[in-house]
Design a protein around this motif. Sequence first.
Motif, PDB file in Angstrom:
ATOM      1  N   ILE A 159       9.306 -42.247 -76.818  1.00 48.82           N
ATOM      2  CA  ILE A 159      10.672 -42.238 -76.812  1.00 48.82           C
ATOM      3  C   ILE A 159      10.705 -43.397 -75.982  1.00 48.82           C
ATOM      4  O   ILE A 159      12.138 -44.093 -76.401  1.00 48.82           O
ATOM      5  N   ASN A 160      10.370 -43.857 -74.656  1.00 49.20           N
ATOM      6  CA  ASN A 160      10.337 -45.429 -74.408  1.00 49.20           C
ATOM      7  C   ASN A 160      10.015 -46.157 -75.546  1.00 49.20           C
ATOM      8  O   ASN A 160      11.560 -47.663 -75.583  1.00 49.20           O
ATOM      9  N   ARG A 186      19.070 -48.288 -75.636  1.00 53.08           N
ATOM     10  CA  ARG A 186      19.485 -47.440 -75.680  1.00 53.08           C
ATOM     11  C   ARG A 186      18.609 -46.685 -74.771  1.00 53.08           C
ATOM     12  O   ARG A 186      17.503 -45.623 -74.735  1.00 53.08           O
ATOM     13  N   LYS A 187      19.117 -46.174 -73.465  1.00 53.18           N
ATOM     14  CA  LYS A 187      18.250 -45.276 -72.261  1.00 53.18           C
ATOM     15  C   LYS A 187      18.461 -43.773 -72.664  1.00 53.18           C
ATOM     16  O   LYS A 187      19.588 -43.762 -72.881  1.00 53.18           O
ATOM     17  N   ILE A 188      17.870 -43.104 -72.633  1.00 47.50           N
ATOM     18  CA  ILE A 188      17.314 -42.067 -72.993  1.00 47.50           C
ATOM     19  C   ILE A 188      17.937 -40.870 -71.093  1.00 47.50           C
ATOM     20  O   ILE A 188      16.072 -41.105 -71.422  1.00 47.50           O
ATOM     21  N   LYS A 189      17.993 -39.620 -71.322  1.00 45.57           N
ATOM     22  CA  LYS A 189      17.580 -38.915 -70.079  1.00 45.57           C
ATOM     23  C   LYS A 189      16.261 -37.853 -70.649  1.00 45.57           C
ATOM     24  O   LYS A 189      16.650 -37.323 -71.768  1.00 45.57           O
ATOM     25  N   ILE A 190      15.544 -37.727 -69.919  1.00 43.23           N
ATOM     26  CA  ILE A 190      14.610 -37.028 -70.264  1.00 43.23           C
ATOM     27  C   ILE A 190      14.410 -36.292 -69.337  1.00 43.23           C
ATOM     28  O   ILE A 190      14.809 -36.167 -67.622  1.00 43.23           O
ATOM     29  N   GLU A 219       4.155 -42.326 -62.605  1.00 45.59           N
ATOM     30  CA  GLU A 219       4.116 -43.416 -63.464  1.00 45.59           C
ATOM     31  C   GLU A 219       5.893 -43.730 -63.594  1.00 45.59           C
ATOM     32  O   GLU A 219       6.216 -44.727 -63.896  1.00 45.59           O
ATOM     33  N   ILE A 220       6.409 -43.000 -64.317  1.00 46.33           N
ATOM     34  CA  ILE A 220       8.051 -43.147 -64.482  1.00 46.33           C
ATOM     35  C   ILE A 220       8.394 -43.241 -62.899  1.00 46.33           C
ATOM     36  O   ILE A 220       9.337 -44.447 -63.703  1.00 46.33           O
ATOM     37  N   GLU A 221       8.203 -43.213 -62.016  1.00 52.06           N
ATOM     38  CA  GLU A 221       8.448 -43.853 -60.791  1.00 52.06           C
ATOM     39  C   GLU A 221       7.906 -45.048 -60.438  1.00 52.06           C
ATOM     40  O   GLU A 221       9.407 -46.046 -60.268  1.00 52.06           O
ATOM     41  N   GLU A 222       7.291 -45.913 -61.104  1.00 52.75           N
ATOM     42  CA  GLU A 222       6.966 -46.808 -61.181  1.00 52.75           C
ATOM     43  C   GLU A 222       7.589 -48.087 -62.267  1.00 52.75           C
ATOM     44  O   GLU A 222       6.617 -49.216 -62.304  1.00 52.75           O
ATOM     45  N   ASN A 223       7.886 -47.213 -62.891  1.00 52.11           N
ATOM     46  CA  ASN A 223       9.254 -48.021 -63.507  1.00 52.11           C
ATOM     47  C   ASN A 223       7.882 -48.828 -65.598  1.00 52.11           C
ATOM     48  O   ASN A 223       8.600 -49.782 -65.587  1.00 52.11           O
ATOM     49  N   ILE A 224       7.496 -47.638 -65.579  1.00 51.79           N
ATOM     50  CA  ILE A 224       6.914 -48.043 -66.586  1.00 51.79           C
ATOM     51  C   ILE A 224       7.665 -47.932 -67.679  1.00 51.79           C
ATOM     52  O   ILE A 224       7.140 -48.181 -69.120  1.00 51.79           O
ATOM     53  N   PHE A 225       7.779 -46.690 -68.140  1.00 52.52           N
ATOM     54  CA  PHE A 225       9.227 -46.423 -68.836  1.00 52.52           C
ATOM     55  C   PHE A 225      11.072 -46.677 -68.768  1.00 52.52           C
ATOM     56  O   PHE A 225      11.446 -45.940 -68.743  1.00 52.52           O
ATOM     57  N   PRO A 226      11.042 -47.973 -68.755  1.00 55.90           N
ATOM     58  CA  PRO A 226      12.354 -48.056 -69.046  1.00 55.90           C
ATOM     59  C   PRO A 226      13.292 -48.156 -69.625  1.00 55.90           C
ATOM     60  O   PRO A 226      14.175 -47.825 -68.822  1.00 55.90           O
ATOM     61  N   PHE A 227      13.035 -47.397 -70.304  1.00 63.21           N
ATOM     62  CA  PHE A 227      14.252 -46.954 -71.368  1.00 63.21           C
ATOM     63  C   PHE A 227      13.946 -45.826 -70.990  1.00 63.21           C
ATOM     64  O   PHE A 227      15.170 -44.726 -71.920  1.00 63.21           O
TER      65      PHE A 227
END
Length: 217
Positions: free
Chosen positions: A99-100, A108-112, A138-146
């Motif tokens: 997704i990222n 485009r950033k996607i809500k998940i 991992e999300i908090e560590e901004n590994i998936f910026p989108f």
Amino acid sequence: MSESIKENYRTLKSSLPKNVQLVAVSKTHSSHIVQEIYDEGQRVFGENKVQELVEKQEILPEDIQWHLIGHLQTNKVKYIVPFVYTIQSVDSAKILKEINKQAEKIGRKIKILLQVKIAEEDSKYGLSVDEAKELYKEIEENIFPFIIFSGLMGMATFTDDLEIVKREFSTLKHLFDELNLDQSAHTLSMGMSGDYETAIQCGANSVRVGSAIFGSR
Ligand SMILES: *Cc1c(COP(=O)(O)O)cnc(C)c1O
């Protein structure tokens, strides 16, 4: 027929607390029926299959907020990323990565939501509580910026035994609290036609209701 659907919708909508979002689950029902509920003011709809979601999105009004609530395969992510409002059914690191990646391609950033397996029975998909914590880190560590992390989703066991259902919803609420998620900023999506009242008692601020509006499938 459609009069009773409208009536179901109005009754349900007026019975929900103001802070609880309704995702109207329109899977298997025609775009024509979706339009009627749209005309009643509903803007948030949920579908569980990519192809059906894409087909409906193409012909229905653009301001619908489409939620994908069913298991997503990596090769189909690209079809929904251009328009989907929230992907509620993120059940692996692999799908989150895809997704990222697809989101980055189109900027485009996607809500998940992370889908957590809380049902003691018949649950095929979802992260374990520990896997969800790991992925959240991992999300908090901004590994998936989108991707925009927006909360948690879960399905309870399909049973009349409310104690089981309560226990399962409470497990997810507990995780929601443990991650320090905020009820006004994050979604706790639990509850379907048969158990949305219990879900709300257990802290849900979003419910996914299909057959109680549209009738049986
Ligand atoms: C179909 C579905 C719903 C809605 O179910 P109903 O029992 O018709 O309200 C909610 N969540 C998910 C993930 C679904 O697949």
